[in-house]
Design a protein around this motif. Structure first.
Motif, PDB file in Angstrom:
ATOM      1  N   ASP A   1      46.599  39.561  42.227  1.00 49.55           N
ATOM      2  CA  ASP A   1      46.279  38.683  43.352  1.00 49.55           C
ATOM      3  C   ASP A   1      44.755  38.551  43.433  1.00 49.55           C
ATOM      4  OD1 ASP A   1      46.149  37.186  45.646  1.00 49.55           O
ATOM      5  OD2 ASP A   1      47.508  38.458  46.802  1.00 49.55           O
ATOM      6  N   LEU A   2      44.233  37.648  42.664  1.00 52.44           N
ATOM      7  CA  LEU A   2      42.789  37.516  42.477  1.00 52.44           C
ATOM      8  C   LEU A   2      42.024  37.355  43.779  1.00 52.44           C
ATOM      9  CD1 LEU A   2      40.316  37.122  40.659  1.00 52.44           C
ATOM     10  CD2 LEU A   2      40.957  34.721  40.417  1.00 52.44           C
ATOM     11  N   TYR A   3      42.522  36.509  44.674  1.00 51.79           N
ATOM     12  CA  TYR A   3      41.756  36.198  45.877  1.00 51.79           C
ATOM     13  C   TYR A   3      41.933  37.219  46.996  1.00 51.79           C
ATOM     14  CZ  TYR A   3      40.725  32.037  43.297  1.00 51.79           C
ATOM     15  OH  TYR A   3      40.287  31.182  42.297  1.00 51.79           O
ATOM     16  N   GLN A   4      42.657  38.289  46.687  1.00 52.19           N
ATOM     17  CA  GLN A   4      42.731  39.429  47.583  1.00 52.19           C
ATOM     18  C   GLN A   4      42.147  40.659  46.901  1.00 52.19           C
ATOM     19  OE1 GLN A   4      43.695  39.221  50.801  1.00 52.19           O
ATOM     20  NE2 GLN A   4      43.951  37.016  50.458  1.00 52.19           N
ATOM     21  N   SER A   5      41.346  40.442  45.864  1.00 51.68           N
ATOM     22  CA  SER A   5      40.782  41.546  45.092  1.00 51.68           C
ATOM     23  C   SER A   5      39.257  41.484  45.105  1.00 51.68           C
ATOM     24  CB  SER A   5      41.274  41.467  43.642  1.00 51.68           C
ATOM     25  OG  SER A   5      40.571  40.455  42.936  1.00 51.68           O
ATOM     26  N   ASP A   6      38.638  42.491  44.477  1.00 50.11           N
ATOM     27  CA  ASP A   6      37.179  42.502  44.375  1.00 50.11           C
ATOM     28  C   ASP A   6      36.702  41.848  43.085  1.00 50.11           C
ATOM     29  OD1 ASP A   6      38.047  44.357  42.570  1.00 50.11           O
ATOM     30  OD2 ASP A   6      36.837  46.021  43.331  1.00 50.11           O
ATOM     31  N   LEU A   7      37.584  41.074  42.415  1.00 53.62           N
ATOM     32  CA  LEU A   7      37.230  40.402  41.166  1.00 53.62           C
ATOM     33  C   LEU A   7      36.956  38.916  41.361  1.00 53.62           C
ATOM     34  CD1 LEU A   7      39.863  42.054  38.782  1.00 53.62           C
ATOM     35  CD2 LEU A   7      37.457  42.688  39.094  1.00 53.62           C
ATOM     36  N   GLN A   8      36.915  38.473  42.607  1.00 52.02           N
ATOM     37  CA  GLN A   8      36.741  37.049  42.885  1.00 52.02           C
ATOM     38  C   GLN A   8      35.453  36.483  42.292  1.00 52.02           C
ATOM     39  OE1 GLN A   8      37.669  35.436  46.809  1.00 52.02           O
ATOM     40  NE2 GLN A   8      38.434  37.447  47.416  1.00 52.02           N
ATOM     41  N   GLU A   9      34.425  37.308  42.199  1.00 52.12           N
ATOM     42  CA  GLU A   9      33.140  36.831  41.695  1.00 52.12           C
ATOM     43  C   GLU A   9      33.259  36.249  40.291  1.00 52.12           C
ATOM     44  OE1 GLU A   9      30.410  40.042  40.241  1.00 52.12           O
ATOM     45  OE2 GLU A   9      31.858  41.318  41.295  1.00 52.12           O
ATOM     46  N   HIS A  10      34.254  36.702  39.537  1.00 54.97           N
ATOM     47  CA  HIS A  10      34.400  36.234  38.163  1.00 54.97           C
ATOM     48  C   HIS A  10      34.953  34.810  38.079  1.00 54.97           C
ATOM     49  CE1 HIS A  10      33.422  40.184  36.615  1.00 54.97           C
ATOM     50  NE2 HIS A  10      34.319  40.721  37.424  1.00 54.97           N
ATOM     51  N   THR A  11      35.437  34.270  39.188  1.00 53.91           N
ATOM     52  CA  THR A  11      36.027  32.922  39.147  1.00 53.91           C
ATOM     53  C   THR A  11      34.979  31.831  39.318  1.00 53.91           C
ATOM     54  OG1 THR A  11      36.402  32.726  41.531  1.00 53.91           O
ATOM     55  CG2 THR A  11      38.073  33.897  40.233  1.00 53.91           C
ATOM     56  N   MET A  12      33.796  32.182  39.811  1.00 61.05           N
ATOM     57  CA  MET A  12      32.673  31.251  39.955  1.00 61.05           C
ATOM     58  C   MET A  12      32.930  30.134  40.955  1.00 61.05           C
ATOM     59  SD  MET A  12      31.662  30.990  35.906  1.00 61.05           S
ATOM     60  CE  MET A  12      33.375  30.708  35.427  1.00 61.05           C
ATOM     61  N   GLY A  13      33.984  30.265  41.744  1.00 62.92           N
ATOM     62  CA  GLY A  13      34.273  29.247  42.745  1.00 62.92           C
ATOM     63  C   GLY A  13      34.807  27.946  42.179  1.00 62.92           C
ATOM     64  N   ILE A  14      35.318  27.992  40.953  1.00 64.58           N
ATOM     65  CA  ILE A  14      35.865  26.787  40.311  1.00 64.58           C
ATOM     66  C   ILE A  14      37.386  26.820  40.440  1.00 64.58           C
ATOM     67  CG2 ILE A  14      36.018  25.450  38.181  1.00 64.58           C
ATOM     68  CD1 ILE A  14      33.489  26.942  37.243  1.00 64.58           C
ATOM     69  N   TYR A  15      37.968  25.717  40.889  1.00 61.74           N
ATOM     70  CA  TYR A  15      39.412  25.627  41.054  1.00 61.74           C
ATOM     71  C   TYR A  15      39.932  24.404  40.304  1.00 61.74           C
ATOM     72  CZ  TYR A  15      38.476  28.717  45.019  1.00 61.74           C
ATOM     73  OH  TYR A  15      38.051  29.750  45.822  1.00 61.74           O
ATOM     74  N   THR A  16      40.935  24.607  39.460  1.00 63.38           N
ATOM     75  CA  THR A  16      41.573  23.466  38.809  1.00 63.38           C
ATOM     76  C   THR A  16      42.564  22.828  39.787  1.00 63.38           C
ATOM     77  OG1 THR A  16      43.455  24.711  37.933  1.00 63.38           O
ATOM     78  CG2 THR A  16      41.447  24.673  36.594  1.00 63.38           C
ATOM     79  N   THR A  17      43.031  21.635  39.444  1.00 65.62           N
ATOM     80  CA  THR A  17      44.029  20.962  40.275  1.00 65.62           C
ATOM     81  C   THR A  17      45.274  21.827  40.438  1.00 65.62           C
ATOM     82  OG1 THR A  17      43.244  18.780  39.598  1.00 65.62           O
ATOM     83  CG2 THR A  17      45.480  18.909  40.492  1.00 65.62           C
ATOM     84  N   TYR A  18      45.711  22.431  39.331  1.00 63.65           N
ATOM     85  CA  TYR A  18      46.897  23.290  39.388  1.00 63.65           C
ATOM     86  C   TYR A  18      46.652  24.494  40.290  1.00 63.65           C
ATOM     87  CZ  TYR A  18      48.983  20.716  35.497  1.00 63.65           C
ATOM     88  OH  TYR A  18      49.528  19.740  34.703  1.00 63.65           O
ATOM     89  N   GLU A  19      45.486  25.092  40.175  1.00 59.54           N
ATOM     90  CA  GLU A  19      45.200  26.286  40.968  1.00 59.54           C
ATOM     91  C   GLU A  19      45.205  25.970  42.458  1.00 59.54           C
ATOM     92  OE1 GLU A  19      42.015  29.972  41.110  1.00 59.54           O
ATOM     93  OE2 GLU A  19      41.618  28.241  39.828  1.00 59.54           O
ATOM     94  N   LYS A  20      44.621  24.848  42.832  1.00 60.33           N
ATOM     95  CA  LYS A  20      44.633  24.442  44.244  1.00 60.33           C
ATOM     96  C   LYS A  20      46.066  24.298  44.746  1.00 60.33           C
ATOM     97  CE  LYS A  20      40.226  21.948  44.018  1.00 60.33           C
ATOM     98  NZ  LYS A  20      39.604  20.597  44.024  1.00 60.33           N
ATOM     99  N   ARG A  21      46.915  23.720  43.911  1.00 59.98           N
ATOM    100  CA  ARG A  21      48.308  23.515  44.278  1.00 59.98           C
ATOM    101  C   ARG A  21      49.016  24.854  44.481  1.00 59.98           C
ATOM    102  NH1 ARG A  21      51.284  20.318  39.890  1.00 59.98           N
ATOM    103  NH2 ARG A  21      49.617  18.854  40.443  1.00 59.98           N
ATOM    104  N   TYR A  22      48.779  25.792  43.557  1.00 64.13           N
ATOM    105  CA  TYR A  22      49.417  27.100  43.663  1.00 64.13           C
ATOM    106  C   TYR A  22      48.960  27.830  44.931  1.00 64.13           C
ATOM    107  CZ  TYR A  22      50.404  26.280  38.710  1.00 64.13           C
ATOM    108  OH  TYR A  22      50.817  25.748  37.520  1.00 64.13           O
ATOM    109  N   LEU A  23      47.677  27.750  45.217  1.00 62.63           N
ATOM    110  CA  LEU A  23      47.160  28.428  46.403  1.00 62.63           C
ATOM    111  C   LEU A  23      47.731  27.826  47.678  1.00 62.63           C
ATOM    112  CD1 LEU A  23      43.443  28.912  45.305  1.00 62.63           C
ATOM    113  CD2 LEU A  23      45.198  30.684  45.550  1.00 62.63           C
ATOM    114  N   GLU A  24      47.904  26.498  47.695  1.00 55.93           N
ATOM    115  CA  GLU A  24      48.517  25.843  48.859  1.00 55.93           C
ATOM    116  C   GLU A  24      49.953  26.300  49.059  1.00 55.93           C
ATOM    117  OE1 GLU A  24      48.087  21.721  48.046  1.00 55.93           O
ATOM    118  OE2 GLU A  24      45.952  21.646  48.598  1.00 55.93           O
TER     119      GLU A  24
END
Length: 217
Positions: free
Chosen positions: A182-205
């Motif tokens: 669960d990346l966005y509930q972890s301390d590894l978020q910094e590695h994502t650089m704040g970039i979200y693909t269309t698919y990722e936005k959909r999954y998070l929603e």
């Protein structure tokens, strides 16, 4: 095949930021991507199965002192990414249209600094295990083209692919393995650089946790 796809194929065939079969540069840039395509000696980062190039272009925006190459076989998708790069005048990003299976024919040993695999097809059927982008044969290819200590990143919404990847890595000579279900509930978020693909936005929603794996070769 619709007319729009044919038009897109014709367009990317003429673009300097796209290398594909039929281009005189295709298959001849191994060991020379930095100097001959980008005109510098900056670090080289790949996105495997880049789709529309959202992550490739997103990283290029953030890091003008690095070179980025998105790899995919789908020409219509590459058209989108290459168009974004041209519109934004991002000259540190390019696209290679080819099958990932032949990646070692396009990059020399130790030429690549980092690899991203973002939301790949999970290939859920057992008969497709070898086609998963974290299967041993692909990891061997990544290891060949990565410099010593080069990083590989995986982002996926798919739990079976995430678990499969961790099982495979237990048998691989990798270093500094970190992972989270669960990346966005972890301390590894910094590695994502704040970039979200269309698919990722959909999954998070849809409240689907994003899985993340990072390791060095």
């Amino acid at each position: 095949m619709g007319r729009s796809k044919l038009e897109k194929f014709a367009v990317i065939a003429e673009r300097e930021n796209v290398v594909q079969e039929g281009d005189e540069r295709y298959g001849k840039l191994a060991g020379k991507w930095r100097e001959e395509l980008f005109g510098n000696t900056n670090p080289l980062i790949l996105e495997i199965g880049c789709g529309r190039g959202e992550y490739t272009v997103g990283m290029a925006r953030l890091y003008p002192d690095k070179n980025f190459i998105g790899i995919d076989i789908k020409g219509a998708r590459i058209w989108k990414g290459s168009s974004m790069a041209l519109e934004e005048e991002l000259y540190n990003v390019a696209f290679l249209r080819t099958y990932v299976e032949g990646i070692t024919e396009h990059f020399a040993a130790g030429e690549v600094d980092e690899i991203w695999i973002t939301f790949p097809d999970p290939r859920p059927r057992d008969r497709d295990i070898k086609r998963r982008l974290t299967a041993p044969r692909f990891l061997d290819a990544y290891r060949h083209i990565l410099k010593l200590g080069g990083k590989v990143h995986l982002k996926t919404d798919n739990l079976p692919l995430y678990e499969f990847t961790l099982e495979v890595l237990q048998e691989q000579p990798v270093k500094d393995l970190v992972y989270t279900s669960d990346l966005y509930q972890s301390d590894l978020q910094e590695h994502t650089m704040g970039i979200y693909t269309t698919y990722e936005k959909r999954y998070l929603e849809e409240n689907i946790p994003i899985k993340y794996v990072q390791f060095k070769v």
